[in-house]
Design an enzyme around this catalytic site. Structure first.
Site, PDB file in Angstrom:
ATOM      1  N   GLY A 103       0.860  -1.160  -0.063  1.00  0.00           N
ATOM      2  CA  GLY A 103      -0.258   0.000  -0.171  1.00  0.00           C
ATOM      3  C   GLY A 103       0.790   1.281  -0.334  1.00  0.00           C
ATOM      4  O   GLY A 103       1.992   1.842  -0.202  1.00  0.00           O
ATOM      5  N   ALA A 104       0.280   2.491   0.273  1.00  0.00           N
ATOM      6  CA  ALA A 104       1.771   3.714   0.179  1.00  0.00           C
ATOM      7  C   ALA A 104       1.389   3.490  -1.195  1.00  0.00           C
ATOM      8  O   ALA A 104       2.327   4.433  -1.078  1.00  0.00           O
ATOM      9  CB  ALA A 104       1.817   3.643   1.112  1.00  0.00           C
ATOM     10  N   LEU A 105       0.305   3.710  -2.523  1.00  0.00           N
ATOM     11  CA  LEU A 105       1.382   3.717  -3.723  1.00  0.00           C
ATOM     12  C   LEU A 105       1.560   4.761  -4.130  1.00  0.00           C
ATOM     13  O   LEU A 105       1.528   5.851  -3.724  1.00  0.00           O
ATOM     14  CB  LEU A 105      -0.600   3.113  -4.789  1.00  0.00           C
ATOM     15  CG  LEU A 105      -1.199   1.477  -3.632  1.00  0.00           C
ATOM     16  CD1 LEU A 105      -1.906   1.471  -5.116  1.00  0.00           C
ATOM     17  CD2 LEU A 105      -0.146   0.965  -4.175  1.00  0.00           C
ATOM     18  N   HIS A 106       2.413   4.424  -4.781  1.00  0.00           N
ATOM     19  CA  HIS A 106       3.071   6.297  -5.417  1.00  0.00           C
ATOM     20  C   HIS A 106       3.180   5.946  -6.341  1.00  0.00           C
ATOM     21  O   HIS A 106       3.048   4.487  -6.976  1.00  0.00           O
ATOM     22  CB  HIS A 106       3.915   6.246  -5.150  1.00  0.00           C
ATOM     23  CG  HIS A 106       5.559   5.620  -4.350  1.00  0.00           C
ATOM     24  ND1 HIS A 106       5.811   5.022  -5.823  1.00  0.00           N
ATOM     25  CD2 HIS A 106       5.879   4.873  -3.893  1.00  0.00           C
ATOM     26  CE1 HIS A 106       7.044   4.544  -5.266  1.00  0.00           C
ATOM     27  NE2 HIS A 106       7.144   3.635  -4.035  1.00  0.00           N
ATOM     28  N   HIS A 163       4.468   2.169  -8.624  1.00  0.00           N
ATOM     29  CA  HIS A 163       3.617   1.205  -7.989  1.00  0.00           C
ATOM     30  C   HIS A 163       3.046   0.787  -9.114  1.00  0.00           C
ATOM     31  O   HIS A 163       2.158  -0.025 -10.118  1.00  0.00           O
ATOM     32  CB  HIS A 163       2.504   1.620  -6.658  1.00  0.00           C
ATOM     33  CG  HIS A 163       3.395   0.854  -5.779  1.00  0.00           C
ATOM     34  ND1 HIS A 163       3.933   1.657  -4.397  1.00  0.00           N
ATOM     35  CD2 HIS A 163       3.947  -0.220  -5.295  1.00  0.00           C
ATOM     36  CE1 HIS A 163       4.847   1.667  -3.556  1.00  0.00           C
ATOM     37  NE2 HIS A 163       4.700   0.413  -3.852  1.00  0.00           N
ATOM     38  N   GLN A 201       8.761  -8.571   8.339  1.00  0.00           N
ATOM     39  CA  GLN A 201       9.150  -8.639   6.989  1.00  0.00           C
ATOM     40  C   GLN A 201      10.066  -7.115   7.758  1.00  0.00           C
ATOM     41  O   GLN A 201      10.325  -6.601   8.065  1.00  0.00           O
ATOM     42  CB  GLN A 201       8.324  -8.664   5.613  1.00  0.00           C
ATOM     43  CG  GLN A 201       7.659  -6.651   5.510  1.00  0.00           C
ATOM     44  CD  GLN A 201       7.750  -6.686   4.009  1.00  0.00           C
ATOM     45  OE1 GLN A 201       7.087  -7.949   3.361  1.00  0.00           O
ATOM     46  NE2 GLN A 201       8.593  -5.635   3.283  1.00  0.00           N
ATOM     47  N   LEU A 248      11.127   6.913  -6.862  1.00  0.00           N
ATOM     48  CA  LEU A 248      10.528   7.225  -5.674  1.00  0.00           C
ATOM     49  C   LEU A 248      10.649   5.829  -4.401  1.00  0.00           C
ATOM     50  O   LEU A 248      10.689   4.381  -4.846  1.00  0.00           O
ATOM     51  CB  LEU A 248       8.836   6.817  -6.901  1.00  0.00           C
ATOM     52  CG  LEU A 248       9.089   7.818  -7.533  1.00  0.00           C
ATOM     53  CD1 LEU A 248       7.965   7.476  -8.667  1.00  0.00           C
ATOM     54  CD2 LEU A 248       8.777   9.351  -7.264  1.00  0.00           C
TER      55      LEU A 248
END
Length: 280
Positions: free
Chosen positions: A31-34, A37, A61, A185
Site C-alpha cells: 500500500g501507500a501507493l505512488h 507502483h 518483514q 520513488l
C-alpha cells in the site's frame, strides 16, 4: 475494479479466468501507493488479461514493531489512485489472519543473499518477505509478477524463492521510477523536507557519475570516492555502498570479476533511510 478481502472470494473470482486460460498479472504491494507502483500495475494490465494488486502490510518483514505500527495504511486512497490511473481488475486486501491462517510459518534459507547489505542490517527481513510472497503466489497463482528494480536485493531473493519452490510464475522487473531530479520513488520520500528532497537527487547523480569512472579507478577507490561525495552533502550519511555481482550479490574486488556489476547504496537523510542502485 473489484476489492476482495478473503482468499475464498479471490480464488472463486479467478476460477473462471483460469478455466479460460487467461493470463493473470500480479503486483504485490504494502500500500501507500505512488507512481512507481502505478507503473508496475500499468505493465501488468498491458501484458495480461487480468491484473491483480495486493495491498497487505506484512508484519513478518518488520524488525521494529514501531515501524510496523507507523507504516501508512491508506487502502481507500490507494484504490482511488488505481481507479484513476490504471485499468486494474482486482485489489486483494486481506487481513493478517487471512494470510497467516496456519500457525506453522515456513522458514526460508537464502544463504549469502540474505546476510549482506539490507539482510545484514535487517535480520529476518527477507525471510518475512519470502513468507508473504510465497503465500500470495500460492493464493493468486499468477502467470507473471512484477517487482521494481529499486529493491534490487529483494528482487534477487524473489527470483531465488521461485526457483526454490519450483513455482510456475515469471518474475518481471521494472526499471526504477524516478523524480525529475533522479530521486528514486519511495513511500518514505514523504518524510523528506523540500530541501532534503531536492538534495536527495544527488544520490543517483553521484552513482551515475561514478559509472563513468569504471575501469579508471579501482573498485575500492570508486567506492570510497562515492561515499565521500555523498557524505559531504549536509544531513546525508551513507550506511553502505557496495559493488556486487548482480546474480550472487557477492562483493567484487576487481572490474573483471563479473560482467554484471550492480552498485547498491543505503543513505540516511536526517532520519529518513533511502536505498538505490545502478548497473555498471
Amino acid at each position: 475494479m473489484e476489492i476482495i478481502k478473503t482468499v475464498v472470494e479471490l480464488q472463486t473470482a479467478l476460477l473462471k479466468i483460469r478455466e479460460q486460460n487467461k493470463s493473470i498479472g500480479f503486483v504485490p504491494t504494502m500500500g501507500a501507493l505512488h507512481r512507481g507502483h502505478i507503473e508496475l500495475v500499468k505493465q501488468s494490465v498491458v501484458e495480461n488479461t487480468i491484473s491483480i494488486v495486493s495491498i497487505f502490510v506484512n508484519p513478518t518483514q518488520f524488525n521494529d514493531k514501531n515501524d510496523l505500527l507507523k507504516y501508512p495504511r491508506t487502502l481507500n486512497a490507494d484504490c482511488k489512485l488505481l481507479l484513476q490511473e490504471t485499468n486494474n481488475h482486482f485489489v486483494f486486501a486481506p487481513s493478517v489472519e487471512e494470510i497467516y491462517s496456519e500457525t506453522n510459518i515456513q522458514q526460508f534459507k537464502f544463504g549469502h543473499l540474505e546476510t549482506v547489505m539490507e539482510g545484514k542490517l535487517r535480520p529476518g527481513h527477507f525471510n518475512g518477505v519470502a513468507q508473504v510472497v510465497s503465500r500470495l503466489f500460492k493464493i493468486v497463482k499468477p502467470n507473471c509478477a512484477y517487482f521494481g528494480e529499486k529493491d534490487f536485493q529483494q528482487l534477487t531473493i524473489i527470483r531465488t524463492l521461485v526457483r526454490l519452490l519450483n513455482l510456475n510464475v515469471k518474475i518481471i522487473p521494472h526499471p526504477t521510477v524516478r523524480e525529475p531530479n533522479g530521486l528514486a520513488l519511495s513511500s518514505r520520500n514523504i518524510h523528506l523536507t523540500p530541501k532534503q528532497k531536492k538534495n536527495a537527487g544527488m544520490i543517483f547523480k553521484t552513482l551515475s557519475k561514478s559509472r563513468k569512472e569504471k575501469n579508471i579507478l579501482s573498485i575500492q577507490e570508486l567506492k570510497q570516492k562515492t561515499i565521500n561525495k555523498i557524505n559531504c552533502i549536509p544531513d546525508f550519511r551513507v550506511e553502505y555502498f557496495d559493488l556486487v555481482d548482480g546474480n550472487t550479490l557477492q562483493s567484487i574486488t576487481d572490474w573483471k570479476d563479473t560482467k554484471y556489476i550492480v552498485g547498491c547504496i543505503a543513505v540516511y537523510i536526517g532520519e529518513v533511510r533511502l536505498i538505490d542502485n545502478i548497473t555498471y
